[in-house]
Design a protein around this motif. Structure first.
Motif, PDB file in Angstrom:
ATOM      1  N   SER A 148       0.802  -1.175   0.039  1.00 12.72           N
ATOM      2  CA  SER A 148      -0.044  -0.057  -0.262  1.00 12.72           C
ATOM      3  C   SER A 148       0.799   1.174   0.064  1.00 12.72           C
ATOM      4  CB  SER A 148      -0.707  -0.001   1.269  1.00 12.72           C
ATOM      5  OG  SER A 148       0.049   0.145   2.375  1.00 12.72           O
ATOM      6  N   GLY A 149       2.234   1.038   0.478  1.00 14.71           N
ATOM      7  CA  GLY A 149       2.941   2.176   0.477  1.00 14.71           C
ATOM      8  C   GLY A 149       2.729   2.995   1.851  1.00 14.71           C
ATOM      9  N   VAL A 150       2.219   2.640   2.621  1.00 14.05           N
ATOM     10  CA  VAL A 150       1.924   3.334   3.917  1.00 14.05           C
ATOM     11  C   VAL A 150       3.018   3.136   4.938  1.00 14.05           C
ATOM     12  CG1 VAL A 150       0.280   3.669   5.854  1.00 14.05           C
ATOM     13  CG2 VAL A 150      -0.617   3.434   3.659  1.00 14.05           C
ATOM     14  N   LEU A 151       3.438   4.154   5.412  1.00 14.28           N
ATOM     15  CA  LEU A 151       4.572   4.031   6.555  1.00 14.28           C
ATOM     16  C   LEU A 151       4.121   4.466   7.827  1.00 14.28           C
ATOM     17  CD1 LEU A 151       7.990   3.992   7.086  1.00 14.28           C
ATOM     18  CD2 LEU A 151       7.628   6.563   6.510  1.00 14.28           C
ATOM     19  N   VAL A 152       4.506   3.797   8.905  1.00 13.52           N
ATOM     20  CA  VAL A 152       4.040   4.249  10.270  1.00 13.52           C
ATOM     21  C   VAL A 152       5.374   4.410  10.840  1.00 13.52           C
ATOM     22  CG1 VAL A 152       2.893   3.508  12.405  1.00 13.52           C
ATOM     23  CG2 VAL A 152       1.976   2.721  10.141  1.00 13.52           C
ATOM     24  N   CYS A 153       5.537   5.427  11.745  1.00 13.08           N
ATOM     25  CA  CYS A 153       6.663   5.735  12.460  1.00 13.08           C
ATOM     26  C   CYS A 153       6.284   6.632  13.453  1.00 13.08           C
ATOM     27  CB  CYS A 153       7.798   6.444  11.505  1.00 13.08           C
ATOM     28  SG  CYS A 153       7.024   8.210  10.801  1.00 13.08           S
ATOM     29  N   GLN A 154       7.322   6.794  14.469  1.00  9.34           N
ATOM     30  CA  GLN A 154       7.378   7.810  15.838  1.00  9.34           C
ATOM     31  C   GLN A 154       7.282   9.252  15.028  1.00  9.34           C
ATOM     32  OE1 GLN A 154      10.045   6.135  18.472  1.00  9.34           O
ATOM     33  NE2 GLN A 154       8.353   6.000  19.886  1.00  9.34           N
ATOM     34  N   ALA A 155       7.175  10.191  15.982  1.00 12.55           N
ATOM     35  CA  ALA A 155       6.939  11.401  15.504  1.00 12.55           C
ATOM     36  C   ALA A 155       8.207  12.170  15.450  1.00 12.55           C
ATOM     37  CB  ALA A 155       6.230  12.310  16.614  1.00 12.55           C
ATOM     38  N   GLY A 156       9.300  11.607  16.124  1.00 17.11           N
ATOM     39  CA  GLY A 156      10.445  12.245  16.073  1.00 17.11           C
ATOM     40  C   GLY A 156      11.368  11.831  14.885  1.00 17.11           C
ATOM     41  N   CYS A 157      10.945  11.161  13.878  1.00 16.74           N
ATOM     42  CA  CYS A 157      11.764  10.685  12.883  1.00 16.74           C
ATOM     43  C   CYS A 157      12.026  11.972  11.981  1.00 16.74           C
ATOM     44  CB  CYS A 157      11.174   9.799  12.061  1.00 16.74           C
ATOM     45  SG  CYS A 157      10.964   8.089  12.719  1.00 16.74           S
ATOM     46  N   ILE A 158      13.408  12.095  11.606  1.00 21.85           N
ATOM     47  CA  ILE A 158      13.580  13.172  10.715  1.00 21.85           C
ATOM     48  C   ILE A 158      13.056  12.873   9.225  1.00 21.85           C
ATOM     49  CG2 ILE A 158      15.872  14.171   9.553  1.00 21.85           C
ATOM     50  CD1 ILE A 158      17.281  13.974  12.277  1.00 21.85           C
ATOM     51  N   LEU A 159      12.742  13.952   8.752  1.00 19.73           N
ATOM     52  CA  LEU A 159      12.363  13.625   7.095  1.00 19.73           C
ATOM     53  C   LEU A 159      13.055  13.013   6.360  1.00 19.73           C
ATOM     54  CD1 LEU A 159       9.530  14.128   5.449  1.00 19.73           C
ATOM     55  CD2 LEU A 159      10.595  16.371   4.974  1.00 19.73           C
ATOM     56  N   GLN A 160      14.333  13.603   6.005  1.00 21.65           N
ATOM     57  CA  GLN A 160      15.288  12.827   5.283  1.00 21.65           C
ATOM     58  C   GLN A 160      15.593  11.645   5.494  1.00 21.65           C
ATOM     59  OE1 GLN A 160      16.881  14.645   2.435  1.00 21.65           O
ATOM     60  NE2 GLN A 160      17.209  12.588   2.144  1.00 21.65           N
ATOM     61  N   ASN A 161      15.654  11.001   6.793  1.00 22.82           N
ATOM     62  CA  ASN A 161      16.002   9.861   7.050  1.00 22.82           C
ATOM     63  C   ASN A 161      14.674   8.945   6.777  1.00 22.82           C
ATOM     64  OD1 ASN A 161      18.328  10.733   8.355  1.00 22.82           O
ATOM     65  ND2 ASN A 161      17.702  10.359  10.472  1.00 22.82           N
ATOM     66  N   LEU A 162      13.556   9.273   6.794  1.00 27.42           N
ATOM     67  CA  LEU A 162      12.309   8.735   6.554  1.00 27.42           C
ATOM     68  C   LEU A 162      12.276   8.609   4.904  1.00 27.42           C
ATOM     69  CD1 LEU A 162       9.497  10.127   8.640  1.00 27.42           C
ATOM     70  CD2 LEU A 162      10.722   7.811   8.831  1.00 27.42           C
ATOM     71  N   LEU A 175       6.553  14.863   0.791  1.00 26.74           N
ATOM     72  CA  LEU A 175       6.674  15.920   1.469  1.00 26.74           C
ATOM     73  C   LEU A 175       8.167  16.292   1.252  1.00 26.74           C
ATOM     74  CD1 LEU A 175       5.812  18.189   3.381  1.00 26.74           C
ATOM     75  CD2 LEU A 175       6.586  17.100   5.262  1.00 26.74           C
ATOM     76  N   ASP A 176       8.607  17.234   0.621  1.00 30.76           N
ATOM     77  CA  ASP A 176      10.162  17.790   0.562  1.00 30.76           C
ATOM     78  C   ASP A 176      10.385  19.278   0.973  1.00 30.76           C
ATOM     79  OD1 ASP A 176      12.611  17.905  -0.232  1.00 30.76           O
ATOM     80  OD2 ASP A 176      12.299  17.732  -2.332  1.00 30.76           O
ATOM     81  N   LEU A 177      11.138  19.505   2.116  1.00 23.96           N
ATOM     82  CA  LEU A 177      11.302  20.689   2.680  1.00 23.96           C
ATOM     83  C   LEU A 177      12.821  20.995   2.548  1.00 23.96           C
ATOM     84  CD1 LEU A 177       9.160  20.283   5.693  1.00 23.96           C
ATOM     85  CD2 LEU A 177       8.445  21.378   3.511  1.00 23.96           C
ATOM     86  N   GLY A 178      13.276  22.393   2.624  1.00 25.90           N
ATOM     87  CA  GLY A 178      14.539  22.475   2.626  1.00 25.90           C
ATOM     88  C   GLY A 178      15.225  22.484   4.045  1.00 25.90           C
ATOM     89  N   SER A 179      14.283  22.072   5.016  1.00 29.37           N
ATOM     90  CA  SER A 179      14.971  21.529   6.493  1.00 29.37           C
ATOM     91  C   SER A 179      14.624  20.065   6.609  1.00 29.37           C
ATOM     92  CB  SER A 179      14.081  22.475   7.504  1.00 29.37           C
ATOM     93  OG  SER A 179      12.447  21.891   7.317  1.00 29.37           O
ATOM     94  N   LYS A 180      14.808  19.359   5.618  1.00 27.04           N
ATOM     95  CA  LYS A 180      14.436  18.159   5.882  1.00 27.04           C
ATOM     96  C   LYS A 180      15.533  17.112   6.319  1.00 27.04           C
ATOM     97  CE  LYS A 180      15.759  17.302   0.921  1.00 27.04           C
ATOM     98  NZ  LYS A 180      15.593  18.354   0.399  1.00 27.04           N
ATOM     99  N   GLY A 181      17.028  17.847   6.739  1.00 24.58           N
ATOM    100  CA  GLY A 181      17.655  17.196   7.381  1.00 24.58           C
ATOM    101  C   GLY A 181      17.697  17.393   8.726  1.00 24.58           C
TER     102      GLY A 181
END
Length: 504
Positions: A148-162, A175-181
């Motif tokens: 399904s392409g559904v990811l479940v994770c905790q709230a503190g995961c960094i966007l780039q790592n995900l 979602l793609d942000l300049g602050s993703k790191g």
């Protein structure tokens, strides 16, 4: 003449800017309680017995109280606001968050939820001495359903790592942000962050399928649905998306991840006027259709900014405006043919003066870095008053010109750039230093004009602390009244992120 550099590439990675690493480049601001007219709420002060409880629950190593450790949690990266939080608490589990909030609620201790602290509206740092509840250690990836392409994770995961994680399964975050790191997915959800991919994949209200959150009294709200279609009752998880931690503390997120595109291209175009920008964008929607994935616009001062401070140059020389158009599709030959025909058309119509197009990774990343590293250049350009607005496209750049006339020589740079595809304008004013008088002078003009133009004072960065006083200006009183009712219902003691979102 178009400079073409079309090559084959299946995947790409954009240059990532760790925004926290450049926060130190600006002077530390004065304390918010000194700079703004706000009265501390009726909350208790932190006592030794409170600290003892937190340390007994988490251990001393996850309870920070050293002044040197606290500073980076008390100041936002834009250096706009500064709190006096005396303690940072780092839970690892939902159960720990539940016990912490229940204790704080019982003891009337105000709490400031914080993720990567890349917020630009002052939502993620204390105003006074609120307890900072940080998601740094809530960074577990729980499950990825490849079907399904559904990811479940905790709230503190960094966007780039995900994004790195799901890319191994040929997926990507919508979602793609300049602050993703640096930014955390929980903070992204709590502020309803937008970014570069919204044109293609939509907002987080459409992509977040479920949320687990903890109310102020410690009750865990399990809305962690992973189904794309579930029409049973109220969609409660939407209450937490964009509420900026004022209704509950987000602990887990379920988000759908689209499939990676096989063919990706990027065009960088130079134009003479904003009128040509709009015409080119409309032509792009018509000619590129389903493969158009991002449309970004920069003006001359924005380009001068990155050139002056970061030595990044336009690959096509100097122009009044610049457009970045990204395409993503499944058939390289088909997509490149569409892109080339579009570029030929806008050149022949004299809408575009010059341009370059590429899918070669190094050139692709270099071009995107011009747009993505703009916030990094802010930190080197004095104090920057920043505005995150949504406007109709015909009014999009009008406000930049009007504000430039309004501030005159009181600033050394007024510039505008942003996500043209969804009408999101990032309007910035650079000055030597911060002044409450100058801020009020800009704010009153910008927000009045946005209201007159039927726009929004927050496109993707939330209301936070800095825009809360203006909510009554742009929202009908019935809407603000309902927001207050929801806040009082879910957080009757008002301990969750006080002074944020609702007018204080």
């Amino acid at each position: 003449m178009l400079k073409s550099a079309i090559n084959c590439v299946k995947l790409h990675s954009k240059i990532c800017v760790n925004l926290q690493s450049i926060r130190c480049l600006q002077l530390t601001p004065d304390y918010t309680q000194n700079s703004y007219k706000v009265t501390r709420g009726n909350y208790n002060l932190l006592k030794d017995r409170h600290v003892d409880f937190f340390q007994s629950l988490l251990g001393k190593e996850r309870v920070l109280m050293d002044e040197n450790d606290l500073e980076r949690y008390n100041v936002d990266w834009y250096k706009q606001v500064r709190g006096k939080g005396q303690i940072v608490i780092k839970p690892k589990t939902t159960d720990e968050v539940s016990k912490i909030l229940a204790f704080c609620n019982d003891n009337r201790l105000a709490v400031c939820p914080q993720g990567g602290n890349t917020c630009v509206s002052g939502a993620s740092v204390p105003v006074f001495d609120e307890i900072i509840l940080c998601t740094d250690l809530m960074n577990e990836i729980i499950h990825l359903d490849e079907n399904s392409g559904v990811l479940v994770c905790q709230a503190g995961c960094i966007l780039q790592n995900l994004n790195n994680y799901v890319s191994e399964k040929n997926l990507l975050l919508p979602l793609d942000l300049g602050s993703k790191g640096s930014c955390h997915i929980g903070g992204n959800v709590s502020t309803n962050a937008g970014g570069l991919r919204l044109l293609r994949y939509g907002s987080l209200h459409g992509n977040v399928l479920g949320i687990e959150a903890v109310k102020a009294d410690g009750e865990v709200i399990d809305c962690l649905n992973t189904l794309k279609k579930d029409n049973t009752g109220y969609h409660l998880h939407h209450l937490f998306i964009g509420s900026e931690g004022t209704l509950g503390f987000v602990t887990k997120v379920a988000i759908q991840c689209p499939t990676q595109s096989k063919a990706i291209s990027l065009a960088f175009l130079g134009l003479n006027s904003y009128e040509d920008v709009i015409k080119t964008f409309l032509q792009a929607k018509l000619e590129l259709g389903e493969i158009l994935s991002a449309v970004e616009v920069l003006d001359t001062p924005s380009m001068e900014l990155v050139n002056e401070h970061l030595k990044l140059n336009s690959p096509i020389g100097n122009h009044n405006f610049y457009l970045l158009l990204e395409t993503k599709g499944s058939n390289e030959e088909h997509d490149q043919d569409k892109l080339n025909k579009f570029l030929e058309l806008v050149l022949n119509k004299k809408l575009v003066v010059d341009g370059t197009a590429t899918t070669e990774p190094t050139k692709y990343n270099a071009i995107w870095s011009i747009r993505e590293r703009l916030p990094e250049a802010f930190a080197l350009d004095g104090y920057v008053y920043n505005y995150d607005l949504t406007l109709a496209l015909e009014d999009y750049y009008k406000l930049v010109s009007e504000l430039r006339d309004h501030v005159g020589d009181r600033s050394h740079r007024v510039f505008g750039f942003g996500h043209l595809g969804d009408g999101n304008l990032h309007l910035q004013v650079s000055a030597i230093d911060f002044s409450n008088e100058f801020k009020d002078y800009i704010d009153s003009f910008v927000y009045k004009r946005v209201k007159e133009l039927n726009g929004s004072i927050s496109a993707e960065h939330g209301v936070g602390f800095l825009k809360a006083p203006y909510l009554n200006l742009v929202k009908h009183k019935s809407s603000v009244s309902l927001m207050r009712s929801l806040k009082n219902l879910m957080d009757p003691n008002g301990i969750l992120n006080p002074y944020k979102v609702l007018p204080y």
